[in-house]
Design a protein around this motif. Structure first.
Motif, short mmCIF file in Angstrom:
data_model
loop_
_atom_site.label_atom_id
_atom_site.label_comp_id
_atom_site.label_asym_id
_atom_site.label_seq_id
_atom_site.Cartn_x
_atom_site.Cartn_y
_atom_site.Cartn_z
N GLN A 7 50.21 -9.21 33.82
CA GLN A 7 49.57 -10.18 32.93
C GLN A 7 48.49 -10.97 33.67
N MET A 8 48.68 -11.11 34.99
CA MET A 8 47.71 -11.87 35.80
C MET A 8 46.60 -10.97 36.35
N ASN A 9 46.70 -9.68 36.14
CA ASN A 9 45.74 -8.73 36.69
C ASN A 9 44.56 -8.56 35.73
N PRO A 10 43.37 -9.06 36.07
CA PRO A 10 42.24 -8.99 35.13
C PRO A 10 41.84 -7.56 34.76
N LEU A 11 42.16 -6.59 35.64
CA LEU A 11 41.80 -5.19 35.35
C LEU A 11 42.68 -4.59 34.25
N LEU A 12 43.79 -5.26 33.95
CA LEU A 12 44.70 -4.75 32.91
C LEU A 12 44.57 -5.53 31.61
N GLN A 13 43.61 -6.45 31.56
CA GLN A 13 43.36 -7.23 30.34
C GLN A 13 42.04 -6.78 29.72
#
Length: 307
Positions: A7-13
């Motif tokens: 959830q904190m990983n910008p690449l997964l948002q």
């Protein structure tokens, strides 16, 4: 814990930026590997759903679905490998060495997925039954051809050989590029006498002076980075210095040091030749040029001789 990290990983948002561009200010090096692993698993599921779809294969549920699969993985790959080329560091290079073989293996798994290829082939063989526009025809042809060029029609033994070759090539090609980059970054020419730089525009001289200042040196510094090297080789009137830098540029990774590419290039060429032969081509040039305007090595030589 894994969910919290993701959830904190910008690449997964979803990128919350104008034009959906990469939020580089939020991306940290530790985000890449978890993102690659997560997105490969996600894309695997998408591919499995397409390959094992109980409905009869159609252009929409197979060719089009495949074209849209792995979009987020493609985006992260583009971000990472562009960064590795343009603004790399030891940590990024380490990640590249770990992730390249994983991506190569994943790519082989897709191109050698028999259930998936059977559906693609069915649509390709029955394309006359579909009223496809020009773009859709191109997508269908390129999809089918891409799978064939990646070994979809090979027997199991040759598929395994090809997978191993592709894996080795991904590792060795990456190492080759990293060696060239290290050599490029390691060299600089320090010049204190401004007369040696006669002919070079003032704006470029200011750039060379800034480079020297960054290295705590007086005068000017020229590197083998293209924005530094190309203006120097273009404008500098000092032939002796131009020759010195041209030779240094040509000798990158060819100095029998830790970044030497001499054996590596032989290994890469050998692997490429093996790949070409397994896929039924005389040489790797024949394999590559099939997709280019020239079409064959003979045409390339003809063109070069005309020039």
């Amino acid at each position: 814990h894994k969910i919290t990290i993701n959830q904190m990983n910008p690449l997964l948002q979803k990128f919350n930026t104008k034009y959906n561009s990469a939020p580089f200010n939020e991306i940290k090096e530790e985000h890449y590997l978890p993102a690659f692993k997560e997105l490969i698993e996600k894309t695997k599921k998408e591919i499995d759903e397409i390959a094992n779809n109980p409905e009869e294969a159609t252009f929409k549920n197979t060719i089009e679905a495949l074209a849209y699969s792995g979009e987020q993985l493609d985006a992260v790959s583009s971000i990472f490998f562009n960064l590795n080329s343009a603004e790399t560091n030891d940590e990024i290079q380490k990640i590249a060495q770990e992730v390249s073989p994983i991506l190569s293996e994943f790519s082989s798994q897709i191109s050698q997925n028999e259930a998936l290829f059977a559906r693609i082939k069915k649509v390709f063989d029955e394309k006359e039954n579909y009223s496809l526009n020009e773009e859709q025809q191109m997508l269908l042809n390129e999809t089918y051809k891409g799978f064939v060029r990646n070994g979809a029609l090979l027997n199991d033994e040759d598929k395994k050989k090809l997978e191993k070759i592709n894996m080795d090539l991904s590792i060795k090609s990456l190492q080759f590029g990293q060696n060239v980059l290290a050599e490029t970054n390691n060299y600089f020419k320090h010049i204190t006498n401004k007369e040696d730089l006669a002919g070079i525009p003032e704006a470029i001289l200011a750039q060379y002076a800034e480079e020297a200042k960054e290295r705590n040196l007086e005068g000017y510094v020229i590197t083998l980075q293209y924005p530094s090297y190309v203006p120097f080789i273009t404008y500098c009137e000092n032939r002796k210095l131009r020759k010195e830098l041209a030779l240094e540029n040509g000798k990158k990774a060819f100095k029998n040091n830790e970044f030497d590419n001499q054996n590596l290039i032989k290994e890469i060429i050998s692997l490429k030749q093996q790949k070409a032969e397994i896929l039924g081509y005389k040489t790797y040039a024949d394999y590559v040029l099939e997709e280019r305007m020239a079409k064959s090595p003979a045409k390339v030589f003809e063109f070069l001789n005309e020039l």
